[in-house]
Design an enzyme around this catalytic site. Structure first.
Site, PDB file in Angstrom:
ATOM      1  N   LYS A 128      16.928 -41.256  22.326  1.00 10.50           N
ATOM      2  CA  LYS A 128      17.168 -39.811  22.402  1.00 10.50           C
ATOM      3  C   LYS A 128      15.960 -39.155  23.075  1.00 10.50           C
ATOM      4  CE  LYS A 128      19.183 -36.650  19.035  1.00 10.50           C
ATOM      5  NZ  LYS A 128      19.203 -36.363  17.611  1.00 10.50           N
TER       6      LYS A 128
HETATM    7  O1  G3P Z   1      21.510 -33.259  15.447  1.00 10.14           O
HETATM    8  C1  G3P Z   1      20.647 -32.163  15.520  1.00 10.14           C
HETATM    9  C2  G3P Z   1      20.389 -31.612  14.188  1.00 10.14           C
HETATM   10  O2  G3P Z   1      19.702 -32.542  13.394  1.00 10.14           O
HETATM   11  C3  G3P Z   1      19.728 -30.289  14.185  1.00 10.14           C
HETATM   12  O3  G3P Z   1      20.331 -29.608  13.160  1.00 10.14           O
HETATM   13  O4  G3P Z   1      20.581 -27.876  11.478  1.00 10.14           O
HETATM   14  O5  G3P Z   1      18.274 -28.501  12.317  1.00 10.14           O
HETATM   15  O6  G3P Z   1      19.855 -27.242  13.764  1.00 10.14           O
HETATM   16  P1  G3P Z   1      19.715 -28.220  12.653  1.00 10.14           P
END
Ligand code: G3P
Length: 216
Positions: A83
């Site tokens: 990634k």
């Molecule tokens: O896959 C991306 C994710 O882990 C980010 O999520 O909720 O931190 O925006 P969030």
């Protein structure tokens, strides 16, 4: 649409795999930082549990360092997808890694332009962060729809991983927008099962059966 789990927690992954609904896993440095084990222990353990792609993110920001980290991660298991955040040095590395047969998931995508550049560089996956777009008053699901349309109209090879999913309603929304994959926090995966009418239905089936004194 495939469902991935967005976590670096081994117990969550073990449980979701048992339910038979998980096609892969995505991690990121923030998720890995929450766990007590080192990422060197976590990544092979996840690959042992899951029969599907496992995204592991580089920390480096410079082309040569990104390549170094990416090659180390890719050697851990055939299912590892590296990634890399969308940025010029990162996309330069995507091109090189794609040429070596290493699959890359380009992350932190917040616009169709970023997705176009990532796909042009050879990204196997692009990850629009829909919850974070919603947070600033944009429509995350619409970005997913736009990227899927770009892929279809221009016969591109990349797949969309709808990421930063925050609640169960995001899941059918990105599926209907054509996303190939949604990556979910464990909490959202559990919420997807729930409906109060299912709970009531189970309760009444069991109590009717018991009241009638039946046996299987
Ligand atoms: O896959 C991306 C994710 O882990 C980010 O999520 O909720 O931190 O925006 P969030």
């Amino acid at each position: 649409m495939k469902l991935y789990l967005d976590t670096a927690n081994i117990e969550e992954i073990r449980e979701a795999v048992r339910w038979g609904v998980i096609d892969g896993v995505t991690t990121n440095p923030s998720l890995a930082a929450k766990e007590s084990e080192s990422f060197n222990e976590i990544l092979p353990a996840i690959c042992d549990l899951v029969d599907g792609p496992v995204s592991a993110e580089v920390i480096a920001m410079d082309y040569e360092e990104i390549l170094k980290e990416a090659r180390i991660l890719a050697k851990v298991h055939d299912n590892v997808v590296v990634k890399i955040p969308v940025m010029p040095e990162g996309l330069r590395a995507v091109k090189t890694l794609a040429g070596e047969g290493i699959k890359v998931n380009v992350t932190l995508i917040f616009s169709a332009n970023q997705a176009l550049l990532a796909m042009k560089a050879g990204a196997a996956y692009v990850s629009p962060f829909i919850g974070r777009l919603d947070d600033i008053g944009h429509r995350g699901v619409e970005l997913v729809r736009d990227i899927v349309n770009l892929i279809e109209w221009h016969s591109l090879k990349s797949e969309v991983i709808a990421a930063s999913i925050r609640h169960p309603e995001h899941v059918p929304a990105v599926a209907l927008a054509g996303s190939h994959i949604a990556t979910l926090p464990f909490k959202v995966l559990k919420q997807m099962f729930r409906h109060p009418l299912t709970d009531l239905g189970i309760e009444s089936f069991i109590s009717d059966w018991k009241k009638a004194g039946k046996e299987l």
